[in-house]
Design a protein around this motif. Sequence first.
Motif, PDB file in Angstrom:
ATOM      1  N   GLU A   1       2.910   1.644  -3.288  1.00 27.09           N
ATOM      2  CA  GLU A   1       2.135   2.039  -4.463  1.00 27.09           C
ATOM      3  C   GLU A   1       1.497   3.416  -4.312  1.00 27.09           C
ATOM      4  O   GLU A   1       1.413   4.175  -5.277  1.00 27.09           O
ATOM      5  CB  GLU A   1       1.036   0.998  -4.731  1.00 27.09           C
ATOM      6  CG  GLU A   1       1.560  -0.272  -5.364  1.00 27.09           C
ATOM      7  CD  GLU A   1       0.600  -1.423  -5.181  1.00 27.09           C
ATOM      8  OE1 GLU A   1      -0.579  -1.179  -4.855  1.00 27.09           O
ATOM      9  OE2 GLU A   1       1.036  -2.575  -5.350  1.00 27.09           O
ATOM     10  N   ASN A   2       1.034   3.758  -3.094  1.00 26.02           N
ATOM     11  CA  ASN A   2       0.214   4.958  -2.956  1.00 26.02           C
ATOM     12  C   ASN A   2       0.944   6.160  -2.383  1.00 26.02           C
ATOM     13  O   ASN A   2       0.357   7.242  -2.324  1.00 26.02           O
ATOM     14  CB  ASN A   2      -0.997   4.655  -2.068  1.00 26.02           C
ATOM     15  CG  ASN A   2      -1.904   3.637  -2.716  1.00 26.02           C
ATOM     16  OD1 ASN A   2      -2.144   3.714  -3.913  1.00 26.02           O
ATOM     17  ND2 ASN A   2      -2.386   2.686  -1.949  1.00 26.02           N
ATOM     18  N   SER A   3       2.209   5.975  -1.931  1.00 22.09           N
ATOM     19  CA  SER A   3       2.911   7.104  -1.308  1.00 22.09           C
ATOM     20  C   SER A   3       3.031   8.271  -2.271  1.00 22.09           C
ATOM     21  O   SER A   3       2.775   9.424  -1.917  1.00 22.09           O
ATOM     22  CB  SER A   3       4.292   6.642  -0.846  1.00 22.09           C
ATOM     23  OG  SER A   3       5.122   7.740  -0.664  1.00 22.09           O
TER      24      SER A   3
ATOM     25  N   TYR B   1       0.832  -1.204   0.000  1.00 27.49           N
ATOM     26  CA  TYR B   1       0.000   0.000   0.000  1.00 27.49           C
ATOM     27  C   TYR B   1       0.864   1.250   0.000  1.00 27.49           C
ATOM     28  O   TYR B   1       0.666   2.161  -0.800  1.00 27.49           O
ATOM     29  CB  TYR B   1      -0.937   0.006   1.223  1.00 27.49           C
ATOM     30  CG  TYR B   1      -1.721   1.297   1.310  1.00 27.49           C
ATOM     31  CD1 TYR B   1      -2.879   1.461   0.563  1.00 27.49           C
ATOM     32  CD2 TYR B   1      -1.277   2.366   2.085  1.00 27.49           C
ATOM     33  CE1 TYR B   1      -3.577   2.654   0.593  1.00 27.49           C
ATOM     34  CE2 TYR B   1      -1.967   3.560   2.122  1.00 27.49           C
ATOM     35  CZ  TYR B   1      -3.119   3.699   1.382  1.00 27.49           C
ATOM     36  OH  TYR B   1      -3.798   4.879   1.396  1.00 27.49           O
TER      37      TYR B   1
ATOM     38  N   LYS C   1       1.155   8.879  -4.926  1.00 25.72           N
ATOM     39  CA  LYS C   1      -0.167   9.413  -5.245  1.00 25.72           C
ATOM     40  C   LYS C   1      -0.711  10.268  -4.096  1.00 25.72           C
ATOM     41  O   LYS C   1      -1.306  11.317  -4.315  1.00 25.72           O
ATOM     42  CB  LYS C   1      -1.149   8.247  -5.492  1.00 25.72           C
ATOM     43  CG  LYS C   1      -1.319   7.878  -6.948  1.00 25.72           C
ATOM     44  CD  LYS C   1      -2.395   6.823  -7.109  1.00 25.72           C
ATOM     45  CE  LYS C   1      -1.826   5.425  -6.939  1.00 25.72           C
ATOM     46  NZ  LYS C   1      -2.833   4.378  -6.849  1.00 25.72           N
ATOM     47  N   ASP C   2      -0.475   9.787  -2.833  1.00 23.19           N
ATOM     48  CA  ASP C   2      -1.069  10.472  -1.683  1.00 23.19           C
ATOM     49  C   ASP C   2      -0.327  11.741  -1.316  1.00 23.19           C
ATOM     50  O   ASP C   2      -0.926  12.746  -0.952  1.00 23.19           O
ATOM     51  CB  ASP C   2      -1.060   9.536  -0.467  1.00 23.19           C
ATOM     52  CG  ASP C   2      -2.116   8.454  -0.581  1.00 23.19           C
ATOM     53  OD1 ASP C   2      -2.909   8.539  -1.529  1.00 23.19           O
ATOM     54  OD2 ASP C   2      -2.128   7.551   0.265  1.00 23.19           O
TER      55      ASP C   2
END
Lengths: 81, 275
Positions: B43-45, B40, B47-48
């Motif tokens: 992959e999302n660091s 998580y 994007k977030d």
Amino acid sequence: MFWQIDLAILTLVVVTAVGSLMVKDLLGAAILFGAYSFLMCLLWSIMGAVDVAFTEASVGAGVSSVFFVAAVFRTSRRTKD
Amino acid sequence: MKIIGLIITIITGAFLVYAAVDFPAWADPNSPASTYLSPYFIENSMKDTSVPNFVTSLLADYRGFDTMFETTVIFTAGLVCFILLRISGGKEPETRHYRHVLTGVTVTLKEGRKIPASEDFERIDDLWTPPDLIIKTGCRLMIPFIQLFALYVIAHGHSSPGGGFQGGVILGASIILLAISHDLRTALERMREKVVAILCPVGVAIYAGTGTLCLLLGLNFLDYSALASVLHVDPISARSHGILMVEIGVGIAVMTTMIWIYNNISSAGKYNQGL
């Protein structure tokens, strides 16, 4: 990664850890502890944990060795036991 | 006593080894952490938070509350050194040594007498040795570059290893290097005791203040996307900027704590002479 380098560093980690406990001269123990920290830093960077290795190099091998040397300088250099 | 200690150590070590067997193997793709937690963040660091180094975004954003109390622990360590050494034992000694700069004559004054500050006399330590030109000049040349590197480590922590903690330690180490290569008094002139004691809680307050600002702006504590309206950026860049603000606070707190601990330990709380 080469397992030979890994094994050599792990052996040295154990040797410096035991050495820093056994040495009677506290200044030598402080320096051995710094060497232990530096070898741990190498192990972290072999495992790919670069941030942890950076912290270990700056705090463990750098500043805490200075603190130990300063504390030995202000107290006594030889252990009682 | 030694035998009891050895037995306790061996038993504790045996328990630790016994417990370590239950851990998943190193870099095991089927371990619980690798199946859903790490992917998580990996992959999302970006994007977030728009931070390429996900270790930094993890430390300062996803688990920012932990890091805030880590900074508080560091601050407490410095405070305890100050209380134990400086407040209980820190008295200036009665005997002072001065050195006449031009002739090199040493003067010893007893019963608390002082020479008023002037160009002719400089105060020296009990165990004074003539300063080594090579060491002094070498350290003087190195210190600006060490400090520049430390600032780079703090500012560039978003996309490379490093961050407030490491950068703060390196900044503190540059002042400690000045204290070792010259003497403690020179370092104290650059970084006064009061400045250190004020900046240390200020660093922690910057961290907690950033969190409180997010709270006042209507989101959770340390949810930096609330800063978007103040900084006039989108919420994702606001999280990136919030991480930088927090890292600066950590850097200030850690730098001053390192200097504080060194000053107190090396002079046994008396601040008259260091190593």
